[in-house]
Design an enzyme around this catalytic site. Sequence first.
Site, PDB file in Angstrom:
ATOM      1  N   CYS A   1      -0.638  -3.387  -5.954  1.00  0.00           N
ATOM      2  CA  CYS A   1      -0.376  -1.988  -5.624  1.00  0.00           C
ATOM      3  C   CYS A   1       0.600  -1.937  -4.447  1.00  0.00           C
ATOM      4  O   CYS A   1       0.445  -2.703  -3.496  1.00  0.00           O
ATOM      5  CB  CYS A   1      -1.691  -1.308  -5.253  1.00  0.00           C
ATOM      6  SG  CYS A   1      -1.518   0.419  -4.797  1.00  0.00           S
ATOM      7  N   LEU A   2       1.564  -1.025  -4.498  1.00  0.00           N
ATOM      8  CA  LEU A   2       2.528  -0.895  -3.401  1.00  0.00           C
ATOM      9  C   LEU A   2       1.818  -0.527  -2.096  1.00  0.00           C
ATOM     10  O   LEU A   2       2.315  -0.829  -1.021  1.00  0.00           O
ATOM     11  CB  LEU A   2       3.583   0.157  -3.735  1.00  0.00           C
ATOM     12  CG  LEU A   2       4.529  -0.184  -4.899  1.00  0.00           C
ATOM     13  CD1 LEU A   2       5.445   0.986  -5.199  1.00  0.00           C
ATOM     14  CD2 LEU A   2       5.336  -1.445  -4.601  1.00  0.00           C
TER      15      LEU A   2
HETATM   16 NI    NI Z   1      -1.446   1.546  -6.713  1.00  0.00          NI
END
Ligand code: NI
Length: 172
Positions: free
Chosen positions: A94-95
């Site tokens: 996830c970023l």
């Molecule tokens: Ni995410």
Amino acid sequence: MSVRPIITAPDPRLKAVSEPVKTVDDEIRRLIDDMMDSMYAADGIGLAAIQIGVPKRILVMDIAQKDGANEPRVFINPQIVWASEETATFEEGCLSVPEIWDEVDRPARIKAEYLDRDGNKKLLEADGLLATCLQHEMDHLNGVLFIDHLSKLKRSMAIKKLTKAKKLKEAG
Ligand code: NI
């Protein structure tokens, strides 16, 4: 259009429950364009509005860009209307959760309703990476991160690592 900074965990904003979009207008479309720019700039395959600090139920995704082609998708007010009992496991990242990847089980196939960037109601049947990515992004709208699906031990290790990385970044 502009690239906006992406919020990383731990940050209380990522726990917020995002609000439905009432009207899909030019302001919303400008936000969507910024989300796309921010996602591509960060080499991500999906981004929820809350990840750039806007608590609205909007997602952008492009799971094709790894193959060299762009296939941008927008989901406004998405809702899962059906999910398979069969599950699939993918290694997720996830970023907003940098440098951490782990396997998460989710329904293998889903049907989702949403509005497109013109405000038209759509229905999508998804499987594979698309189904996983959509569920991951929809979790963001409810303040849930993929590490929240891990065991308590794995989650607390992840949060420790994230907190340490954040402190180092602030100090450096
Ligand atoms: Ni995410």
